[in-house]
Design a protein around this motif. Structure first.
Motif, PDB file in Angstrom:
ATOM      1  N   TRP A   1     -18.352  65.680 140.567  1.00 39.18           N
ATOM      2  CA  TRP A   1     -17.263  66.491 140.029  1.00 39.18           C
ATOM      3  C   TRP A   1     -16.155  65.591 139.497  1.00 39.18           C
ATOM      4  O   TRP A   1     -15.855  64.546 140.076  1.00 39.18           O
TER       5      TRP A   1
ATOM      6  N   ILE B   1     -15.572  63.008 142.585  1.00 36.69           N
ATOM      7  CA  ILE B   1     -15.917  63.586 143.892  1.00 36.69           C
ATOM      8  C   ILE B   1     -17.399  63.930 143.908  1.00 36.69           C
ATOM      9  O   ILE B   1     -17.927  64.471 142.926  1.00 36.69           O
TER      10      ILE B   1
ATOM     11  N   HIS C   1     -12.318  65.195 139.179  1.00 34.60           N
ATOM     12  CA  HIS C   1     -11.143  65.684 139.892  1.00 34.60           C
ATOM     13  C   HIS C   1      -9.912  65.453 139.024  1.00 34.60           C
ATOM     14  O   HIS C   1      -9.593  64.313 138.666  1.00 34.60           O
TER      15      HIS C   1
ATOM     16  N   ALA D   1     -10.684  67.680 147.579  1.00 32.02           N
ATOM     17  CA  ALA D   1      -9.639  67.222 146.676  1.00 32.02           C
ATOM     18  C   ALA D   1      -8.238  67.582 147.155  1.00 32.02           C
ATOM     19  O   ALA D   1      -7.260  66.978 146.705  1.00 32.02           O
TER      20      ALA D   1
ATOM     21  N   THR E   1      -4.535  71.343 141.594  1.00 35.89           N
ATOM     22  CA  THR E   1      -5.729  70.516 141.738  1.00 35.89           C
ATOM     23  C   THR E   1      -6.903  71.242 141.089  1.00 35.89           C
ATOM     24  O   THR E   1      -7.063  72.454 141.266  1.00 35.89           O
TER      25      THR E   1
ATOM     26  N   VAL F   1     -11.236  70.808 139.974  1.00 27.33           N
ATOM     27  CA  VAL F   1     -12.509  70.079 139.968  1.00 27.33           C
ATOM     28  C   VAL F   1     -13.407  70.709 138.917  1.00 27.33           C
ATOM     29  O   VAL F   1     -13.383  71.924 138.703  1.00 27.33           O
TER      30      VAL F   1
ATOM     31  N   ALA G   1     -16.013  70.749 146.941  1.00 29.20           N
ATOM     32  CA  ALA G   1     -15.310  69.776 146.096  1.00 29.20           C
ATOM     33  C   ALA G   1     -13.807  70.042 146.098  1.00 29.20           C
ATOM     34  O   ALA G   1     -12.994  69.120 146.165  1.00 29.20           O
TER      35      ALA G   1
ATOM     36  N   ARG H   1      -5.641  66.437 138.385  1.00 29.37           N
ATOM     37  CA  ARG H   1      -4.402  66.935 138.984  1.00 29.37           C
ATOM     38  C   ARG H   1      -3.424  67.225 137.847  1.00 29.37           C
ATOM     39  O   ARG H   1      -3.060  66.325 137.080  1.00 29.37           O
TER      40      ARG H   1
END
Length: 235
Positions: free
Chosen positions: A3, A169, A5, A181, A123, A125, A177, A7
């Protein structure tokens, strides 16, 4: 399963919903089309690459979670613009827009209301399905580290406050996931696709958050889940 990730951090962000008249509303989470446009911009794609955008949108599988309550961090911007007979406004079509009609249309100002998330901390994913087609997940990650153009989170004034790419991830499913995270110690308001499983969902519903990139219109619907997920910090 691998995955990407992300932000999303920004003083202001806009996850646009169905606009009604002069009110630009927002949703709690990013749209499938918004993420497609974000990656297209990072990759340096042009708006004329409609088939590429359409194919990428179809492949994106994502889940997201707010690190702060989104309902407590919203604001509305009130905007006005006086447009006279000879005034022209910029448009994405490349053709200037102006007022049409009789003299009465030149009285007063245009009014707009635009909703925003303030102090966004989200967050996200993401994976691609299928994963072997171009662009690959590695291509997307690289484009976020060194984007071809400036990026924004929704509307163009919504600039990110930090690099969007966070990490890679490896987890068996989307909820695992997301938990990996998120910071540990509390639960978070999250969204994920119904097709990834509804276990743990508080609500399942349909959203219209895709764009027909060939026609330029939004349409269609997909089923999503929302619920609370507890963060898991593996150190």
């Amino acid at each position: 399963m691998r995955w990407l990730h992300l932000r999303l951090r920004a003083p202001l962000a806009s996850f646009g919903g169905e606009a009604i008249d002069a009110r630009g509303v927002i949703r709690d989470f990013p749209a499938q089309s918004m993420l497609t446009g974000l990656f297209g911009n990072a990759l340096g794609w042009t708006r004329s690459m409609r088939k590429e955008h359409q194919a990428l949108q179809h492949r994106i599988v994502f889940g997201a979670a707010h690190e702060e309550d989104p309902g407590l961090r919203r604001m509305t911007d009130y905007q006005t613009a006086q447009i006279g007979k000879r005034d022209r406004a910029w448009t994405i079509r490349g053709v200037p827009a102006g007022r049409k009609g009789g003299p009465q249309t030149y009285q007063g100002s245009h009014q707009r209301w635009r909703d925003y998330h303030s102090d966004l901390r989200l967050t996200l994913v993401l994976r691609l399905d299928p994963g072997d087609d171009a662009p690959t997940l590695d291509d997307l990650g690289a484009s976020l580290k060194r984007p071809a153009r400036p990026l924004f989170i929704g509307r163009k004034p919504c600039l990110p406050a930090a690099q969007i790419f966070e990490a890679w991830i490896d987890e068996p499913d989307i909820c695992a996931a997301l938990r990996a995270a998120l910071p540990e110690g509390r639960d978070y308001y999250a969204l994920w696709p119904y097709s990834e499983g509804a276990a743990g969902a508080d609500v399942t519903r349909f959203v219209t958050d895709e764009r027909n990139w060939l026609s330029g219109l939004h349409g269609g619907a997909r089923r999503i889940c929302t619920g609370r997920l507890i963060g898991r910090d593996d150190g």
